[in-house]
Design a protein around this motif. Structure first.
Motif, PDB file in Angstrom:
ATOM      1  N   PRO A 137       1.038  -1.629   0.310  1.00  0.00           N
ATOM      2  CA  PRO A 137      -0.178   0.237   0.015  1.00  0.00           C
ATOM      3  C   PRO A 137       1.051   1.188   0.080  1.00  0.00           C
ATOM      4  O   PRO A 137       2.043   1.760   0.672  1.00  0.00           O
ATOM      5  N   VAL A 138       0.344   2.368  -0.914  1.00  0.00           N
ATOM      6  CA  VAL A 138       1.060   3.822  -0.768  1.00  0.00           C
ATOM      7  C   VAL A 138       0.902   4.012   0.471  1.00  0.00           C
ATOM      8  O   VAL A 138      -0.130   4.463   1.571  1.00  0.00           O
ATOM      9  N   ALA A 139       1.953   4.747   0.881  1.00  0.00           N
ATOM     10  CA  ALA A 139       2.358   5.062   2.606  1.00  0.00           C
ATOM     11  C   ALA A 139       2.783   6.685   2.833  1.00  0.00           C
ATOM     12  O   ALA A 139       2.674   7.531   3.461  1.00  0.00           O
ATOM     13  N   ASP A 140       2.971   7.094   1.504  1.00  0.00           N
ATOM     14  CA  ASP A 140       3.579   8.460   1.284  1.00  0.00           C
ATOM     15  C   ASP A 140       2.202   9.139   1.184  1.00  0.00           C
ATOM     16  O   ASP A 140       1.867   8.811   0.228  1.00  0.00           O
ATOM     17  N   HIS A 158      -6.529   3.006  -1.236  1.00  0.00           N
ATOM     18  CA  HIS A 158      -6.674   2.244  -2.610  1.00  0.00           C
ATOM     19  C   HIS A 158      -5.728   2.807  -3.329  1.00  0.00           C
ATOM     20  O   HIS A 158      -5.869   1.484  -4.623  1.00  0.00           O
ATOM     21  N   LEU A 159      -4.597   3.008  -3.547  1.00  0.00           N
ATOM     22  CA  LEU A 159      -3.327   2.857  -4.209  1.00  0.00           C
ATOM     23  C   LEU A 159      -2.636   1.631  -3.470  1.00  0.00           C
ATOM     24  O   LEU A 159      -2.039   1.927  -2.623  1.00  0.00           O
ATOM     25  N   TRP A 160      -1.969   0.952  -4.782  1.00  0.00           N
ATOM     26  CA  TRP A 160      -0.556   0.236  -3.749  1.00  0.00           C
ATOM     27  C   TRP A 160       0.147   0.021  -5.091  1.00  0.00           C
ATOM     28  O   TRP A 160       0.214   0.878  -6.477  1.00  0.00           O
ATOM     29  N   ARG A 161       1.843  -0.314  -4.744  1.00  0.00           N
ATOM     30  CA  ARG A 161       2.463   0.124  -5.432  1.00  0.00           C
ATOM     31  C   ARG A 161       3.035  -1.627  -5.632  1.00  0.00           C
ATOM     32  O   ARG A 161       3.245  -2.601  -5.226  1.00  0.00           O
TER      33      ARG A 161
END
Length: 231
Positions: A137-140, A158-161
């Motif tokens: 999961p995107v943390a920044d 809802h954004l993932w790398r």
């Protein structure tokens, strides 16, 4: 009765890694006593379900045949293409011809993959109809910019790398790559090819330590992770 193993891995290794600004392609950079590619191959060999590793290299590659691999998994070299997707397609085609029903695609420059991450994504990819991929999961906080001027903040919910490995049925992945076109710039990973055909791959949460060596300085971080893992 002879029975083909069901799962093979493909490593696209035909790129030059221009963002690293090195004379040597980044997959052949030596860290923690071995090349990055050797570490990535060893990482894949941690799971006994992977029965063969296909490595796609450039026709001009002068490094690959000099490598010695200490893993028990057989290595097959194939000729890659001008794009990542073309190299992956070459590897998948070779694996499919040998009867492998599933493919795990892994970056050549992602050497720190851990065994439990690999096991989880393989299991998910072989069970889910549209395959699976490791991701975090995107943390920044994300900013959309015009040059270096912030225009808006992007909600990270809802954004993932996406990471690798990414695991799919070989027929489905090869069909997606072929239909979308291996020169299509919208294919940035294997999951995106499946998505462009209407598929919805499953996300399997991985770790930030599964770093892809891309920018100068990444090799030092990867070395630290590898050294700590081997303590």
């Amino acid at each position: 009765m002879d029975k083909h193993p069901s799962l093979a891995a493909v490593i696209p290794a035909a790129g030059v890694g221009s963002r690293m600004k090195l004379a040597t392609p980044k997959q052949y950079l030596t860290i923690a006593g071995q090349t990055v590619l050797q570490h990535s191959v060893a990482a894949l060999a941690q799971d006994p379900r992977i029965q063969r590793i296909f490595i796609a290299i450039a026709t001009t590659d002068t490094y690959a045949q000099q490598l010695q691999f200490t893993v028990d998994v057989p290595i097959t070299w194939v000729v890659g293409g001008a794009t990542r997707a073309a190299s992956v397609a070459a590897g998948v085609q070779a694996a499919k011809q040998q009867g492998y029903a599933f493919i795990a695609v892994h970056d050549a420059a992602r050497p720190c993959l851990q065994a439990d991450e690999l096991a989880a994504v393989i299991s998910a990819g072989m069970q889910h109809s549209d395959g699976a991929l490791l991701a975090i999961p995107v943390a920044d906080t994300l900013k959309r910019a015009d040059g270096k001027v912030v225009r808006e903040t992007i909600a990270r919910k809802h954004l993932w790398r996406a990471q690798t490995p990414q695991v799919f049925a070989s027929d489905k992945l090869l069909q997606a790559l072929t239909k979308v076109g291996v020169e299509n710039g919208d294919i940035t990973d294997e999951a995106s090819a499946i998505e462009l055909q209407g598929g919805q791959p499953q996300l399997v949460e991985g770790r930030a330590t599964n770093i892809k060596i891309t920018q100068p300085g990444d090799e030092a971080l990867a070395t630290m992770y590898l050294n700590n893992r081997n303590l």
